[in-house]
Design an enzyme around this catalytic site. Structure first.
Site: not given
Ligand code: HMG
Ligand code: MG
Length: 299
Positions: A15-16, A207, A209, A240, A249
């Site tokens: 995933r990450d 967690h 990195h 990320c 990571n």
């Molecule tokens: P948004 O644009 O504000 O959301 O995004 P929205 O509700 O307006 O939806 C926009 C579009 O996305 C719509 O589609 C929704 O249907 C669709 P459209 O009508 O335009 O065709 N949508 C989805 N589709 C599939 N699955 C869903 C979903 N939700 C909405 N769940 C949102 C807000 C949160 C959805 C967006 O910002 C997002 O998906 N962000 C994900 C970011 C991400 O994955 N980042 C990486 C992971 S975090 C990380 O790596 C850190 C970690 O490892 C810890 C660390 O290291 O610190 C965990």
């Molecule tokens: Mg991470």
């Protein structure tokens, strides 16, 4: 003396790691790698995330991955979920753990999930309630627990405030993310001073990195404080998409080598993980950042 009870690794490479690769990896290859990690003895493995495919196209077909992986009672298939739409996908895929994710930095949270910290917590309430109703465990990530790529240093008290609120809305486990790998043991101790009074050590994960090569030192420091759950990624995959410059990571191979040396039992076969890490790096045509992985596979 540290007590040598078991340590749990949460494998986040699929995933990450893969969320950050420029070439998407097919669902069947991701599922094969998941199954190989399970064969190596890892019990908690993130299979992907149910996020917007426009935001993170690499995770688009996590439902296909979930269909192709082995599900059994000893394995925990874990997925990231940002909202109710994500929860729907996760529950339909029979995920064992639902992971919500927010940050201790407002700017990072806006870039990552397009809302403030307070809005994210509000959004998570029905997600956590729904997950619990379905009998799932809930992990909550807090990103940028020591530093933020947009705001600089983050105060431990700010992290503690977010942790407290996540616990209040029902998170079973908190994973503290040093998203951009800036922490050193001194900062980890300050972070644990602020957060450990809020929850038992077995509910807290670290967690790391490894951007600045301090992850193993940080894990050692938190082992001394009683932390026994660590996130890591095979072959040090990771990053990320919303944290520029955040490299991988900490490598699962490197953590296993440390833990074996310290006499901890993880139940994971280090050689098998190293062989898989080598295969993954060759498939992705990338160097293997895990020193232990390189040492074990180069001879
Ligand atoms: P948004 O644009 O504000 O959301 O995004 P929205 O509700 O307006 O939806 C926009 C579009 O996305 C719509 O589609 C929704 O249907 C669709 P459209 O009508 O335009 O065709 N949508 C989805 N589709 C599939 N699955 C869903 C979903 N939700 C909405 N769940 C949102 C807000 C949160 C959805 C967006 O910002 C997002 O998906 N962000 C994900 C970011 C991400 O994955 N980042 C990486 C992971 S975090 C990380 O790596 C850190 C970690 O490892 C810890 C660390 O290291 O610190 C965990
Ligand atoms: Mg991470």
């Amino acid at each position: 003396m540290m007590s040598r009870e078991n340590v749990t690794l949460v494998e986040v490479g699929l995933r990450d790691g893969l969320q950050n690769e420029s070439t998407p990896v097919s669902a069947s290859v991701r599922a094969d790698w998941y199954n190989a990690l399970a064969d190596a003895g890892l019990r908690r493995i993130e299979a992907g995330s149910f996020v917007s495919p426009r935001w993170v196209p690499q995770m688009a077909n996590t439902d296909d991955v979930m269909r192709q992986i082995r599900h059994d009672a000893k394995l925990s298939a874990e997925v990231l979920v940002p909202n109710l739409k994500g929860l729907e996908g996760a529950l339909a895929s029979d995920a064992d753990v639902i992971a919500v994710f927010t940050a201790a930095s407002e700017s990072f949270n806006q870039k990552n999930i397009n809302c403030s910290i307070a809005e994210s917590l509000e959004r998570f309430q029905p997600v956590i309630a729904g997950a619990k109703q379905a009998g799932k465990r809930v992990r909550a990530y807090v990103s940028c627990v020591v530093g933020c790529p947009y705001e600089g240093p983050i105060a431990p008290a700010q992290v503690a405030r977010v942790v407290e609120q996540l616990l209040e809305i029902g998170a079973d486990e908190i994973s503290l993310g040093d998203t951009i790998g800036v922490a050193r043991p001194k900062e980890i101790h300050a972070l644990l001073d602020a957060t450990l009074p809020l929850l038992p050590t077995n509910k807290l994960a670290l967690h790391c990195h490894d951007t600045r090569g301090q992850a193993i030192a940080n894990i050692y420091a938190s082992l001394e404080r009683g932390i026994r759950t660590f996130d890591s990624a095979v072959a040090g995959l990771g990053g990320c998409p919303y944290a520029k410059g955040a490299t991988g990571n900490v490598a699962t191979e490197d953590v296993l080598y440390l833990l074996e040396g310290e006499g901890f039992d993880t139940g994971v076969d280090l050689d098998a993980v190293a062989r898989l890490g080598d295969t993954i790096c060759k498939t992705l045509d990338r160097a293997n950042p895990s020193r232990v992985g390189r040492a074990l596979t180069s001879c």
